[in-house]
Design a protein around this motif. Structure first.
Motif, PDB file in Angstrom:
ATOM      1  N   GLU A 212       6.783   7.253  -4.127  1.00 34.32           N
ATOM      2  CA  GLU A 212       6.152   6.619  -2.988  1.00 34.32           C
ATOM      3  C   GLU A 212       6.406   5.117  -3.081  1.00 34.32           C
ATOM      4  O   GLU A 212       6.229   4.512  -4.127  1.00 34.32           O
ATOM      5  CB  GLU A 212       4.651   6.901  -3.006  1.00 34.32           C
ATOM      6  CG  GLU A 212       4.037   6.889  -1.666  1.00 34.32           C
ATOM      7  CD  GLU A 212       2.673   7.564  -1.639  1.00 34.32           C
ATOM      8  OE1 GLU A 212       1.996   7.392  -0.636  1.00 34.32           O
ATOM      9  OE2 GLU A 212       2.302   8.240  -2.605  1.00 34.32           O
ATOM     10  N   ILE A 213       6.837   4.546  -1.973  1.00 33.32           N
ATOM     11  CA  ILE A 213       7.169   3.129  -1.954  1.00 33.32           C
ATOM     12  C   ILE A 213       6.294   2.430  -0.937  1.00 33.32           C
ATOM     13  O   ILE A 213       6.101   2.918   0.169  1.00 33.32           O
ATOM     14  CB  ILE A 213       8.653   2.922  -1.593  1.00 33.32           C
ATOM     15  CG1 ILE A 213       9.534   3.563  -2.658  1.00 33.32           C
ATOM     16  CG2 ILE A 213       8.969   1.454  -1.411  1.00 33.32           C
ATOM     17  CD1 ILE A 213      10.977   3.601  -2.297  1.00 33.32           C
TER      18      ILE A 213
ATOM     19  N   GLU B 238       2.831   2.425  -7.921  1.00 32.07           N
ATOM     20  CA  GLU B 238       3.551   2.450  -9.191  1.00 32.07           C
ATOM     21  C   GLU B 238       3.412   3.831  -9.802  1.00 32.07           C
ATOM     22  O   GLU B 238       2.546   4.610  -9.406  1.00 32.07           O
ATOM     23  CB  GLU B 238       3.070   1.351 -10.140  1.00 32.07           C
ATOM     24  CG  GLU B 238       1.604   1.424 -10.502  1.00 32.07           C
ATOM     25  CD  GLU B 238       1.159   0.256 -11.371  1.00 32.07           C
ATOM     26  OE1 GLU B 238       0.551   0.528 -12.412  1.00 32.07           O
ATOM     27  OE2 GLU B 238       1.405  -0.898 -11.006  1.00 32.07           O
ATOM     28  N   ARG B 239       4.288   4.111 -10.743  1.00 31.59           N
ATOM     29  CA  ARG B 239       4.273   5.415 -11.404  1.00 31.59           C
ATOM     30  C   ARG B 239       3.287   5.395 -12.562  1.00 31.59           C
ATOM     31  O   ARG B 239       3.215   4.423 -13.307  1.00 31.59           O
ATOM     32  CB  ARG B 239       5.662   5.771 -11.938  1.00 31.59           C
ATOM     33  CG  ARG B 239       6.756   5.795 -10.895  1.00 31.59           C
ATOM     34  CD  ARG B 239       6.568   6.839  -9.849  1.00 31.59           C
ATOM     35  NE  ARG B 239       6.756   8.172 -10.393  1.00 31.59           N
ATOM     36  CZ  ARG B 239       6.520   9.277  -9.720  1.00 31.59           C
ATOM     37  NH1 ARG B 239       6.096   9.229  -8.488  1.00 31.59           N
ATOM     38  NH2 ARG B 239       6.704  10.441 -10.278  1.00 31.59           N
ATOM     39  N   ASP B 240       2.539   6.499 -12.689  1.00 30.23           N
ATOM     40  CA  ASP B 240       1.582   6.632 -13.784  1.00 30.23           C
ATOM     41  C   ASP B 240       1.544   8.105 -14.172  1.00 30.23           C
ATOM     42  O   ASP B 240       1.011   8.926 -13.424  1.00 30.23           O
ATOM     43  CB  ASP B 240       0.202   6.140 -13.350  1.00 30.23           C
ATOM     44  CG  ASP B 240      -0.815   6.157 -14.482  1.00 30.23           C
ATOM     45  OD1 ASP B 240      -0.409   6.290 -15.656  1.00 30.23           O
ATOM     46  OD2 ASP B 240      -2.017   6.040 -14.196  1.00 30.23           O
TER      47      ASP B 240
ATOM     48  N   VAL C 259       0.720   6.134  -7.870  1.00 25.84           N
ATOM     49  CA  VAL C 259      -0.669   5.689  -7.794  1.00 25.84           C
ATOM     50  C   VAL C 259      -0.701   4.351  -7.068  1.00 25.84           C
ATOM     51  O   VAL C 259       0.134   3.480  -7.322  1.00 25.84           O
ATOM     52  CB  VAL C 259      -1.267   5.528  -9.209  1.00 25.84           C
ATOM     53  CG1 VAL C 259      -2.700   5.039  -9.154  1.00 25.84           C
ATOM     54  CG2 VAL C 259      -1.180   6.831  -9.974  1.00 25.84           C
ATOM     55  N   ARG C 260      -1.651   4.200  -6.167  1.00 27.93           N
ATOM     56  CA  ARG C 260      -1.804   2.924  -5.478  1.00 27.93           C
ATOM     57  C   ARG C 260      -2.694   2.018  -6.322  1.00 27.93           C
ATOM     58  O   ARG C 260      -3.781   2.401  -6.738  1.00 27.93           O
ATOM     59  CB  ARG C 260      -2.429   3.129  -4.103  1.00 27.93           C
ATOM     60  CG  ARG C 260      -2.542   1.831  -3.345  1.00 27.93           C
ATOM     61  CD  ARG C 260      -3.100   2.036  -1.971  1.00 27.93           C
ATOM     62  NE  ARG C 260      -3.618   0.769  -1.486  1.00 27.93           N
ATOM     63  CZ  ARG C 260      -3.980   0.520  -0.270  1.00 27.93           C
ATOM     64  NH1 ARG C 260      -3.904   1.474   0.622  1.00 27.93           N
ATOM     65  NH2 ARG C 260      -4.437  -0.651   0.074  1.00 27.93           N
TER      66      ARG C 260
END
Length: 82
Positions: free
Chosen positions: A2-3, A24-26, A31-32
């Motif tokens: 997601e961007i 960002e990736r988590d 995750v926003r």
């Protein structure tokens, strides 16, 4: 993946504050996140916000280029293996 990124203004006790939100990736998930930048109207907050927006755009461009190159390699290998 997601961007996205942007600006959010929050009001607390009659004061307005600026936040930079981004994905960002988590742990393999998008995750926003929201990061405090400063008070609305602050020149420092404005400069920091612009710096973060530019940094995020550069990061996304790099990630897209990396993914595109990987896909192009896969497509090229399909054409040469026949």
């Amino acid at each position: 993946m997601e961007i996205g990124c942007g600006v959010r203004v929050r009001d607390f006790d009659g004061r307005r504050y600026v936040y930079f939100w981004h994905y960002e990736r988590d742990g393999g998930r998008s995750v926003r996140r929201e990061d405090y930048v400063g008070r609305v109207g602050s020149e420092r907050a404005k400069q920091e916000l612009l710096r973060r927006l530019l940094a995020y755009a550069r990061k996304v461009e790099h990630e897209f280029a990396r993914k595109r190159a990987k896909i192009e390699q896969l497509v090229a290998s399909m054409h040469t293996s026949t």
